[in-house]
Write a protein that holds these residues in place. Structure first.
Motif, PDB file in Angstrom:
ATOM      1  N   MET A   1      69.842 102.222  -9.195  1.00 23.26           N
ATOM      2  CA  MET A   1      70.335 100.956  -8.716  1.00 23.26           C
ATOM      3  C   MET A   1      69.488 100.427  -7.564  1.00 23.26           C
ATOM      4  SD  MET A   1      72.670  99.877 -10.605  1.00 23.26           S
ATOM      5  CE  MET A   1      71.820 100.741 -11.892  1.00 23.26           C
ATOM      6  N   ARG A   2      68.961 101.307  -6.758  1.00 26.20           N
ATOM      7  CA  ARG A   2      68.130 100.832  -5.642  1.00 26.20           C
ATOM      8  C   ARG A   2      66.914 100.072  -6.168  1.00 26.20           C
ATOM      9  NH1 ARG A   2      69.123 102.644  -0.657  1.00 26.20           N
ATOM     10  NH2 ARG A   2      66.953 102.556  -0.044  1.00 26.20           N
ATOM     11  N   GLU A   3      66.299 100.597  -7.241  1.00 31.10           N
ATOM     12  CA  GLU A   3      65.132  99.913  -7.808  1.00 31.10           C
ATOM     13  C   GLU A   3      65.518  98.532  -8.312  1.00 31.10           C
ATOM     14  OE1 GLU A   3      62.111 100.194 -11.566  1.00 31.10           O
ATOM     15  OE2 GLU A   3      62.756 102.092 -10.664  1.00 31.10           O
ATOM     16  N   LEU A   4      66.637  98.420  -8.981  1.00 28.27           N
ATOM     17  CA  LEU A   4      67.123  97.123  -9.453  1.00 28.27           C
ATOM     18  C   LEU A   4      67.297  96.175  -8.278  1.00 28.27           C
ATOM     19  CD1 LEU A   4      68.433  95.047 -11.359  1.00 28.27           C
ATOM     20  CD2 LEU A   4      70.557  96.355 -11.148  1.00 28.27           C
ATOM     21  N   GLN A   5      67.945  96.622  -7.232  1.00 25.66           N
ATOM     22  CA  GLN A   5      68.174  95.770  -6.069  1.00 25.66           C
ATOM     23  C   GLN A   5      66.851  95.337  -5.437  1.00 25.66           C
ATOM     24  OE1 GLN A   5      70.788  98.490  -4.014  1.00 25.66           O
ATOM     25  NE2 GLN A   5      72.580  97.262  -4.539  1.00 25.66           N
ATOM     26  N   LEU A   6      65.911  96.268  -5.298  1.00 22.95           N
ATOM     27  CA  LEU A   6      64.608  95.921  -4.725  1.00 22.95           C
ATOM     28  C   LEU A   6      63.865  94.907  -5.586  1.00 22.95           C
ATOM     29  CD1 LEU A   6      63.386  99.423  -3.532  1.00 22.95           C
ATOM     30  CD2 LEU A   6      63.903  97.454  -2.079  1.00 22.95           C
ATOM     31  N   ARG A   7      63.908  95.100  -6.894  1.00 26.09           N
ATOM     32  CA  ARG A   7      63.221  94.151  -7.782  1.00 26.09           C
ATOM     33  C   ARG A   7      63.846  92.755  -7.705  1.00 26.09           C
ATOM     34  NH1 ARG A   7      59.525  96.072 -11.456  1.00 26.09           N
ATOM     35  NH2 ARG A   7      59.412  98.337 -11.667  1.00 26.09           N
ATOM     36  N   LEU A   8      65.150  92.687  -7.660  1.00 28.17           N
ATOM     37  CA  LEU A   8      65.811  91.386  -7.546  1.00 28.17           C
ATOM     38  C   LEU A   8      65.434  90.697  -6.239  1.00 28.17           C
ATOM     39  CD1 LEU A   8      69.338  92.244  -8.946  1.00 28.17           C
ATOM     40  CD2 LEU A   8      67.716  90.632  -9.947  1.00 28.17           C
ATOM     41  N   LYS A   9      65.395  91.451  -5.155  1.00 31.50           N
ATOM     42  CA  LYS A   9      65.005  90.864  -3.866  1.00 31.50           C
ATOM     43  C   LYS A   9      63.568  90.380  -3.906  1.00 31.50           C
ATOM     44  CE  LYS A   9      66.503  92.112   0.113  1.00 31.50           C
ATOM     45  NZ  LYS A   9      67.023  92.734   1.330  1.00 31.50           N
ATOM     46  N   ARG A  10      62.685  91.144  -4.511  1.00 36.09           N
ATOM     47  CA  ARG A  10      61.274  90.760  -4.551  1.00 36.09           C
ATOM     48  C   ARG A  10      61.019  89.608  -5.506  1.00 36.09           C
ATOM     49  NH1 ARG A  10      59.282  96.769  -3.766  1.00 36.09           N
ATOM     50  NH2 ARG A  10      59.510  96.763  -1.510  1.00 36.09           N
ATOM     51  N   TRP A  11      61.855  89.493  -6.531  1.00 35.98           N
ATOM     52  CA  TRP A  11      61.668  88.394  -7.485  1.00 35.98           C
ATOM     53  C   TRP A  11      61.860  87.045  -6.797  1.00 35.98           C
ATOM     54  CZ3 TRP A  11      65.614  85.167  -9.710  1.00 35.98           C
ATOM     55  CH2 TRP A  11      65.107  84.239 -10.602  1.00 35.98           C
ATOM     56  N   SER A  12      62.894  86.927  -6.009  1.00 32.24           N
ATOM     57  CA  SER A  12      63.149  85.658  -5.333  1.00 32.24           C
ATOM     58  C   SER A  12      64.028  85.873  -4.123  1.00 32.24           C
ATOM     59  CB  SER A  12      63.799  84.667  -6.290  1.00 32.24           C
ATOM     60  OG  SER A  12      64.066  83.462  -5.594  1.00 32.24           O
ATOM     61  N   CYS A  13      63.394  86.115  -3.013  1.00 34.39           N
ATOM     62  CA  CYS A  13      64.168  86.368  -1.802  1.00 34.39           C
ATOM     63  C   CYS A  13      65.005  85.149  -1.418  1.00 34.39           C
ATOM     64  CB  CYS A  13      63.250  86.766  -0.655  1.00 34.39           C
ATOM     65  SG  CYS A  13      64.152  87.444   0.746  1.00 34.39           S
ATOM     66  N   ASP A  14      64.493  83.959  -1.666  1.00 34.01           N
ATOM     67  CA  ASP A  14      65.265  82.761  -1.321  1.00 34.01           C
ATOM     68  C   ASP A  14      66.630  82.778  -1.980  1.00 34.01           C
ATOM     69  OD1 ASP A  14      63.164  81.814   0.143  1.00 34.01           O
ATOM     70  OD2 ASP A  14      62.414  80.497  -1.435  1.00 34.01           O
ATOM     71  N   LEU A  15      66.690  83.232  -3.216  1.00 34.36           N
ATOM     72  CA  LEU A  15      67.938  83.219  -3.966  1.00 34.36           C
ATOM     73  C   LEU A  15      68.800  84.437  -3.692  1.00 34.36           C
ATOM     74  CD1 LEU A  15      69.618  81.808  -6.158  1.00 34.36           C
ATOM     75  CD2 LEU A  15      68.243  82.988  -7.862  1.00 34.36           C
ATOM     76  N   PHE A  16      68.169  85.600  -3.549  1.00 30.51           N
ATOM     77  CA  PHE A  16      68.934  86.834  -3.524  1.00 30.51           C
ATOM     78  C   PHE A  16      69.048  87.520  -2.173  1.00 30.51           C
ATOM     79  CE2 PHE A  16      67.394  86.628  -7.970  1.00 30.51           C
ATOM     80  CZ  PHE A  16      68.627  86.381  -8.539  1.00 30.51           C
ATOM     81  N   CYS A  17      68.294  87.102  -1.176  1.00 28.19           N
ATOM     82  CA  CYS A  17      68.354  87.811   0.107  1.00 28.19           C
ATOM     83  C   CYS A  17      69.761  87.804   0.692  1.00 28.19           C
ATOM     84  CB  CYS A  17      67.355  87.250   1.099  1.00 28.19           C
ATOM     85  SG  CYS A  17      65.700  87.901   0.820  1.00 28.19           S
ATOM     86  N   LEU A  18      70.455  86.702   0.539  1.00 23.12           N
ATOM     87  CA  LEU A  18      71.825  86.674   1.047  1.00 23.12           C
ATOM     88  C   LEU A  18      72.756  87.512   0.189  1.00 23.12           C
ATOM     89  CD1 LEU A  18      72.185  82.944   2.112  1.00 23.12           C
ATOM     90  CD2 LEU A  18      71.834  84.946   3.581  1.00 23.12           C
ATOM     91  N   LEU A  19      72.526  87.512  -1.123  1.00 17.42           N
ATOM     92  CA  LEU A  19      73.362  88.321  -2.009  1.00 17.42           C
ATOM     93  C   LEU A  19      73.099  89.810  -1.822  1.00 17.42           C
ATOM     94  CD1 LEU A  19      73.192  86.412  -5.415  1.00 17.42           C
ATOM     95  CD2 LEU A  19      75.170  86.653  -3.919  1.00 17.42           C
ATOM     96  N   LEU A  20      71.829  90.145  -1.654  1.00 19.61           N
ATOM     97  CA  LEU A  20      71.446  91.554  -1.596  1.00 19.61           C
ATOM     98  C   LEU A  20      70.852  91.875  -0.232  1.00 19.61           C
ATOM     99  CD1 LEU A  20      69.869  91.903  -5.142  1.00 19.61           C
ATOM    100  CD2 LEU A  20      72.109  92.663  -4.385  1.00 19.61           C
ATOM    101  N   ALA A  62      58.789  92.687 -15.775  1.00 20.55           N
ATOM    102  CA  ALA A  62      57.607  91.867 -16.072  1.00 20.55           C
ATOM    103  C   ALA A  62      57.218  90.963 -14.918  1.00 20.55           C
ATOM    104  CB  ALA A  62      57.853  91.035 -17.329  1.00 20.55           C
ATOM    105  N   VAL A  63      58.166  90.637 -14.042  1.00 19.03           N
ATOM    106  CA  VAL A  63      57.876  89.687 -12.962  1.00 19.03           C
ATOM    107  C   VAL A  63      57.926  90.322 -11.574  1.00 19.03           C
ATOM    108  CG1 VAL A  63      58.604  87.682 -14.287  1.00 19.03           C
ATOM    109  CG2 VAL A  63      60.267  88.871 -12.849  1.00 19.03           C
ATOM    110  N   THR A  64      58.109  91.642 -11.494  1.00 17.52           N
ATOM    111  CA  THR A  64      58.192  92.302 -10.182  1.00 17.52           C
ATOM    112  C   THR A  64      57.466  93.636 -10.199  1.00 17.52           C
ATOM    113  OG1 THR A  64      60.234  93.462 -10.759  1.00 17.52           O
ATOM    114  CG2 THR A  64      60.475  91.328  -9.656  1.00 17.52           C
ATOM    115  N   SER A  65      57.242  94.121  -9.000  1.00 12.90           N
ATOM    116  CA  SER A  65      56.802  95.504  -8.825  1.00 12.90           C
ATOM    117  C   SER A  65      57.588  96.062  -7.662  1.00 12.90           C
ATOM    118  CB  SER A  65      55.299  95.566  -8.517  1.00 12.90           C
ATOM    119  OG  SER A  65      55.042  95.080  -7.217  1.00 12.90           O
ATOM    120  N   ILE A  66      57.619  97.352  -7.539  1.00 14.59           N
ATOM    121  CA  ILE A  66      58.353  97.948  -6.410  1.00 14.59           C
ATOM    122  C   ILE A  66      57.398  98.652  -5.459  1.00 14.59           C
ATOM    123  CG2 ILE A  66      60.573  98.127  -7.556  1.00 14.59           C
ATOM    124  CD1 ILE A  66      59.880 101.128  -7.979  1.00 14.59           C
ATOM    125  N   GLU A  67      56.130  98.360  -5.571  1.00 16.33           N
ATOM    126  CA  GLU A  67      55.127  98.987  -4.710  1.00 16.33           C
ATOM    127  C   GLU A  67      54.919  98.204  -3.442  1.00 16.33           C
ATOM    128  OE1 GLU A  67      51.684  99.678  -7.129  1.00 16.33           O
ATOM    129  OE2 GLU A  67      52.971 100.188  -8.773  1.00 16.33           O
TER     130      GLU A  67
END
Length: 67
Positions: A1-20, A62-67
């Protein structure tokens, strides 16, 4: 789950930073909402809204990395 959360944050912080605001590894209502928003934005089909299924995973990876 941590990887999912990190990928969502990196995909679009504007949209998800408040959510996550916290990456805690929990698949809770915040993550469900963020996944549903990602699915809508990327037009992911085949997984129920808010469910991190195989189609959603492929699209997010496809649109994120966790590195």
């Amino acid at each position: 789950m941590r990887e999912l959360q990190l990928r969502l944050k990196r995909w679009s912080c504007d949209l998800f930073c408040l959510l996550l605001d916290v990456v805690d590894g929990e698949y809770d209502a915040r993550v469900t909402e963020a996944v549903a928003k990602f699915q809508t934005a990327k037009q992911v089909d085949g997984d129920p809204a808010g469910v991190y299924g195989p189609n959603t995973r492929r699209a997010l990876e496809a649109v994120t990395s966790i590195e």
